[in-house]
Design an enzyme around this catalytic site. Structure first.
Site, PDB file in Angstrom:
ATOM      1  N   ASP A   1       3.853   0.370  -9.166  1.00  0.00           N
ATOM      2  CA  ASP A   1       3.612   1.448  -8.211  1.00  0.00           C
ATOM      3  C   ASP A   1       3.619   2.753  -8.992  1.00  0.00           C
ATOM      4  OD1 ASP A   1       3.290   2.755  -5.687  1.00  0.00           O
ATOM      5  OD2 ASP A   1       5.433   3.182  -5.636  1.00  0.00           O
ATOM      6  N   SER A   2       3.232   3.837  -8.306  1.00  0.00           N
ATOM      7  CA  SER A   2       3.213   5.141  -8.956  1.00  0.00           C
ATOM      8  C   SER A   2       4.615   5.696  -9.171  1.00  0.00           C
ATOM      9  CB  SER A   2       2.402   6.134  -8.114  1.00  0.00           C
ATOM     10  OG  SER A   2       3.005   6.308  -6.845  1.00  0.00           O
TER      11      SER A   2
ATOM     12  N   CYS B   1       1.197  -0.351  -4.358  1.00  0.00           N
ATOM     13  CA  CYS B   1       0.775   1.054  -4.340  1.00  0.00           C
ATOM     14  C   CYS B   1      -0.387   1.147  -3.376  1.00  0.00           C
ATOM     15  CB  CYS B   1       0.347   1.497  -5.743  1.00  0.00           C
ATOM     16  SG  CYS B   1      -0.339   3.171  -5.815  1.00  0.00           S
TER      17      CYS B   1
ATOM     18  N   GLU C   1      10.601  10.793  -3.772  1.00  0.00           N
ATOM     19  CA  GLU C   1      10.950  10.848  -5.195  1.00  0.00           C
ATOM     20  C   GLU C   1      12.075  11.860  -5.453  1.00  0.00           C
ATOM     21  OE1 GLU C   1       9.792   9.153  -7.924  1.00  0.00           O
ATOM     22  OE2 GLU C   1       8.535   7.829  -6.685  1.00  0.00           O
TER      23      GLU C   1
ATOM     24  N   CYS D   1       1.764   3.545   2.372  1.00  0.00           N
ATOM     25  CA  CYS D   1       2.265   3.810   1.019  1.00  0.00           C
ATOM     26  C   CYS D   1       3.651   3.192   0.946  1.00  0.00           C
ATOM     27  CB  CYS D   1       2.327   5.327   0.781  1.00  0.00           C
ATOM     28  SG  CYS D   1       3.170   5.804  -0.751  1.00  0.00           S
TER      29      CYS D   1
ATOM     30  N   HIS E   1       6.158   4.071  -0.622  1.00  0.00           N
ATOM     31  CA  HIS E   1       7.231   5.060  -0.560  1.00  0.00           C
ATOM     32  C   HIS E   1       7.709   5.283   0.879  1.00  0.00           C
ATOM     33  CE1 HIS E   1       5.918   6.182  -4.629  1.00  0.00           C
ATOM     34  NE2 HIS E   1       7.008   6.922  -4.744  1.00  0.00           N
TER      35      HIS E   1
END
Length: 234
Positions: A10-11, A73, A151, A185, A187
């Site tokens: 993933d990013s 992702c 993040e 996503c 996240h």
């Protein structure tokens, strides 16, 4: 039996939501995870850059002698799935698994999708949902600040910044009377409580990483490629 690890990328840290589910449903599997925190987010990049990053991430994981690649992702899965499909290893993204879950969950045919800017502009979820059921109405919304919030660790239910941002993004979707929302996503499930509070209990939330993990488990069972060694625990 195949005791080689599953590769997941993933990013950033969002893909760990998929890893968490994999460890629950496949406790004997070894997992190699790559979170590209140095270049997060992917969702604001150009298609060419996303393709390049995806190829580099997959190349790195492939060097670990893995048996399967999961693009945990939403951006890569939406914009550059062809990069993963071109490799010799089995490849799973998050778009198709999540779309199947949403199509099965909706009772009204009104489905919302939230994701990064690149994901929403690609219309990948729209296409996947309409392939499954042409009558589904899709309501999409870019949520570019969600990834930086996660993040930065600002994703808890009592975080005022997260709550204000979620309301700004999600109230228009709530007003569309959707009954199912794809968190496009990986996240975004970390903002689950915040999103649930805004959308209300009548809206089913679809966790893309979770759905991809279950698809991976089904594929490994089908190929008789499950691991049989207990995975080490940190």
């Amino acid at each position: 039996m195949d005791n080689r690890p599953i590769g997941v990328f993933d990013s950033g840290l969002g893909g760990l939501t998929a890893v968490k589910e994999l460890r629950t449903i496949l406790p004997n599997e070894q997992i190699v995870y790559f979170g590209d925190t140095g270049r997060v987010p992917y969702g604001t990049r150009s298609v060419k850059t996303i393709e390049k990053y995806a190829a580099q991430d997959i190349r790195f994981l492939s060097s670990m002698d893995i048996k399967l690649v999961i693009a945990a992702c939403g951006t890569v899965s939406s914009v550059a799935p062809h990069v993963g499909m071109a490799i010799q290893l089995p490849f799973i993204g998050v778009v198709d698994p999540a779309s199947k879950a949403a199509a099965a969950a909706t009772k009204t045919g009104r489905v919302g999708v939230i994701g990064t800017t690149a994901t929403i502009k690609s219309k990948a979820f729209d296409k996947a949902l309409h392939t499954l059921n042409p009558d589904i109405q899709v309501f999409s919304r870019e949520c570019p600040l969600f990834v930086p919030l996660v993040e930065s660790g600002w994703f808890r239910k009592d975080d005022e910044i997260a709550k204000l941002t979620a309301r700004r993004y999600l109230i228009p979707l709530r007003e569309e009377k959707i009954d199912t929302l794809i968190l496009g996503c990986t996240h975004f499930p970390l903002l689950w409580d915040v999103i649930h509070e805004v959308m209300g209990p009548e809206v089913a939330l679809i966790n893309t990483g979770c759905e991809a993990a279950h698809t991976a488990a089904a594929l490994l069972r089908e190929k008789d490629a499950l691991g049989e060694r207990p995975a080490p625990r940190a």
